[in-house]
Design a protein around this motif. Structure first.
Motif, PDB file in Angstrom:
ATOM      1  N   VAL A  65      32.902  45.339  37.868  1.00 32.24           N
ATOM      2  CA  VAL A  65      33.719  45.440  39.086  1.00 32.24           C
ATOM      3  C   VAL A  65      34.536  44.184  39.348  1.00 32.24           C
ATOM      4  CG1 VAL A  65      32.153  47.069  40.193  1.00 32.24           C
ATOM      5  CG2 VAL A  65      31.817  44.620  40.550  1.00 32.24           C
ATOM      6  N   VAL A  66      34.406  43.179  38.477  1.00 25.45           N
ATOM      7  CA  VAL A  66      35.095  41.911  38.748  1.00 25.45           C
ATOM      8  C   VAL A  66      36.608  42.093  38.763  1.00 25.45           C
ATOM      9  CG1 VAL A  66      35.260  41.114  36.344  1.00 25.45           C
ATOM     10  CG2 VAL A  66      35.074  39.451  38.206  1.00 25.45           C
ATOM     11  N   TRP A  67      37.124  43.061  37.984  1.00 24.06           N
ATOM     12  CA  TRP A  67      38.573  43.284  37.956  1.00 24.06           C
ATOM     13  C   TRP A  67      39.101  43.661  39.335  1.00 24.06           C
ATOM     14  CZ3 TRP A  67      40.425  47.975  39.510  1.00 24.06           C
ATOM     15  CH2 TRP A  67      39.499  49.033  39.552  1.00 24.06           C
ATOM     16  N   ARG A  68      38.305  44.447  40.076  1.00 25.16           N
ATOM     17  CA  ARG A  68      38.742  44.867  41.407  1.00 25.16           C
ATOM     18  C   ARG A  68      38.767  43.677  42.366  1.00 25.16           C
ATOM     19  NH1 ARG A  68      38.889  49.823  43.644  1.00 25.16           N
ATOM     20  NH2 ARG A  68      37.502  50.702  42.065  1.00 25.16           N
ATOM     21  N   ILE A  69      37.759  42.812  42.254  1.00 21.49           N
ATOM     22  CA  ILE A  69      37.719  41.624  43.111  1.00 21.49           C
ATOM     23  C   ILE A  69      38.887  40.706  42.794  1.00 21.49           C
ATOM     24  CG2 ILE A  69      36.368  39.569  43.687  1.00 21.49           C
ATOM     25  CD1 ILE A  69      33.851  41.242  43.144  1.00 21.49           C
ATOM     26  N   TYR A  70      39.156  40.519  41.486  1.00 23.86           N
ATOM     27  CA  TYR A  70      40.283  39.674  41.108  1.00 23.86           C
ATOM     28  C   TYR A  70      41.601  40.259  41.602  1.00 23.86           C
ATOM     29  CZ  TYR A  70      37.743  36.361  38.151  1.00 23.86           C
ATOM     30  OH  TYR A  70      36.926  35.361  37.696  1.00 23.86           O
ATOM     31  N   GLU A  71      41.719  41.574  41.582  1.00 27.58           N
ATOM     32  CA  GLU A  71      42.944  42.202  42.083  1.00 27.58           C
ATOM     33  C   GLU A  71      43.166  41.865  43.545  1.00 27.58           C
ATOM     34  OE1 GLU A  71      44.164  46.728  42.994  1.00 27.58           O
ATOM     35  OE2 GLU A  71      43.949  46.289  40.859  1.00 27.58           O
ATOM     36  N   ASP A  72      42.112  41.990  44.356  1.00 29.39           N
ATOM     37  CA  ASP A  72      42.240  41.671  45.773  1.00 29.39           C
ATOM     38  C   ASP A  72      42.562  40.191  45.986  1.00 29.39           C
ATOM     39  OD1 ASP A  72      41.716  44.292  46.453  1.00 29.39           O
ATOM     40  OD2 ASP A  72      39.590  43.969  46.853  1.00 29.39           O
ATOM     41  N   LEU A  73      41.944  39.314  45.187  1.00 29.13           N
ATOM     42  CA  LEU A  73      42.203  37.875  45.314  1.00 29.13           C
ATOM     43  C   LEU A  73      43.631  37.527  44.925  1.00 29.13           C
ATOM     44  CD1 LEU A  73      38.851  36.414  43.873  1.00 29.13           C
ATOM     45  CD2 LEU A  73      39.595  36.416  46.270  1.00 29.13           C
ATOM     46  N   ILE A  74      44.127  38.153  43.859  1.00 25.17           N
ATOM     47  CA  ILE A  74      45.506  37.902  43.426  1.00 25.17           C
ATOM     48  C   ILE A  74      46.491  38.353  44.497  1.00 25.17           C
ATOM     49  CG2 ILE A  74      47.298  38.733  41.844  1.00 25.17           C
ATOM     50  CD1 ILE A  74      45.765  36.622  40.496  1.00 25.17           C
ATOM     51  N   ILE A  75      46.263  39.527  45.072  1.00 30.68           N
ATOM     52  CA  ILE A  75      47.153  40.034  46.112  1.00 30.68           C
ATOM     53  C   ILE A  75      47.198  39.072  47.300  1.00 30.68           C
ATOM     54  CG2 ILE A  75      47.397  41.838  47.877  1.00 30.68           C
ATOM     55  CD1 ILE A  75      46.481  43.846  45.713  1.00 30.68           C
TER      56      ILE A  75
END
Length: 262
Positions: A65-75
């Motif tokens: 699930v780390v990809w989803r967390i990174y997506e939110d952080l990047i946004i």
């Protein structure tokens, strides 16, 4: 009398300000092409600032699930970084969806401008192997080009050697087409045969900033060559599985195209 003079001066000053405001040229609205050119020029700066942001907020999460967390952080980071570097950009220009939720829209993050929308895709891949993320299908590419004025990608490379302490290694930011790989079987883009999904270049080229394609036109020509090669491969692979009527239909279509009329 003194009070009257003060009032007259105030009225004169306000009137002067009003006339100056009328005479001043109106600010030019942001244009998608101009903003895209600025993002091009700023790509190293944006990548460095995104890297710094994510390295301060390494998530404690499973790699699933780390990809989803990174997506939110990047946004969230883009919403802070971009207005600092692109004059005129504000939160009203951003379509970021809702953090942590599925997005039923085409772009992970979008910059919405009066004359067009710029797409920013967000990818995440582990450092230990070259990335193999989907980058859109041959069929999807022309449609997205019609929808978006420009397409960029923010790509997170993370280190999960210690699964209990996944950390951001580096973030890359570039035009999406510059990140697509080259096929080893045809002079075209790298792709997955079963669905025509394009694949990225190796990490070494991310690190060096190199691209297989010198221009978007060169990239598009490589897409067409790979698409044609895949179509021929699929025909050869599945021809024997077609029914006789389907084979005859294919034959008639080819005959119609290639056999000159008498």
């Amino acid at each position: 009398m003194h009070a009257l003079r003060v009032q007259l001066r105030s009225v004169w000053f306000l009137g002067w300000l009003w006339l100056a405001a009328l005479a001043a040229p109106a600010a030019e609205p942001l244009r998608a092409r101009h903003v895209a050119e600025q993002l091009d020029a700023l790509r190293d700066t944006i990548a460095a600032e995104l890297t710094a942001e994510l390295q301060r907020t390494n998530p404690a999460a499973s790699y699933t699930v780390v990809w989803r967390i990174y997506e939110d952080l990047i946004i969230a980071a883009l919403e802070r970084i971009l207005p600092r570097h692109v004059p005129g950009l504000t939160a009203t220009n951003f379509d970021a969806g809702t953090a942590g939720r599925e997005k039923n829209r085409l772009a992970d993050f979008a910059i919405v401008l009066p004359d067009g929308t710029i797409e920013i895709s967000i990818k995440a891949s582990r450092k230990s192997a070259n990335p193999e993320n989907d980058m859109g299908t041959f069929r999807d590419y022309p449609r997205r080009k019609q929808i978006f004025a420009a397409a960029f990608t923010a790509w997170v490379r993370y280190d999960d050697a210690n699964p209990r302490a996944i950390r951001c290694d580096r973030v890359f930011f570039d035009r999406t087409w510059r990140l697509v790989g080259r096929s080893t079987v045809v002079d075209g883009v790298k792709y997955r045969k079963k669905d025509g999904n394009m694949r990225p270049k190796p990490w070494a080229m991310f690190d060096s900033g190199e691209s297989y394609w010198a221009s978007e036109a060169e990239f598009e020509a490589a897409v067409k060559r790979a698409e044609l090669h895949r179509a021929n491969e699929l025909i050869r692979e599945y021809l024997d599985d077609l029914s006789e009527s389907d084979q005859r239909l294919l034959y008639e279509k080819l005959r119609e195209k290639f056999v000159a009329p008498n």
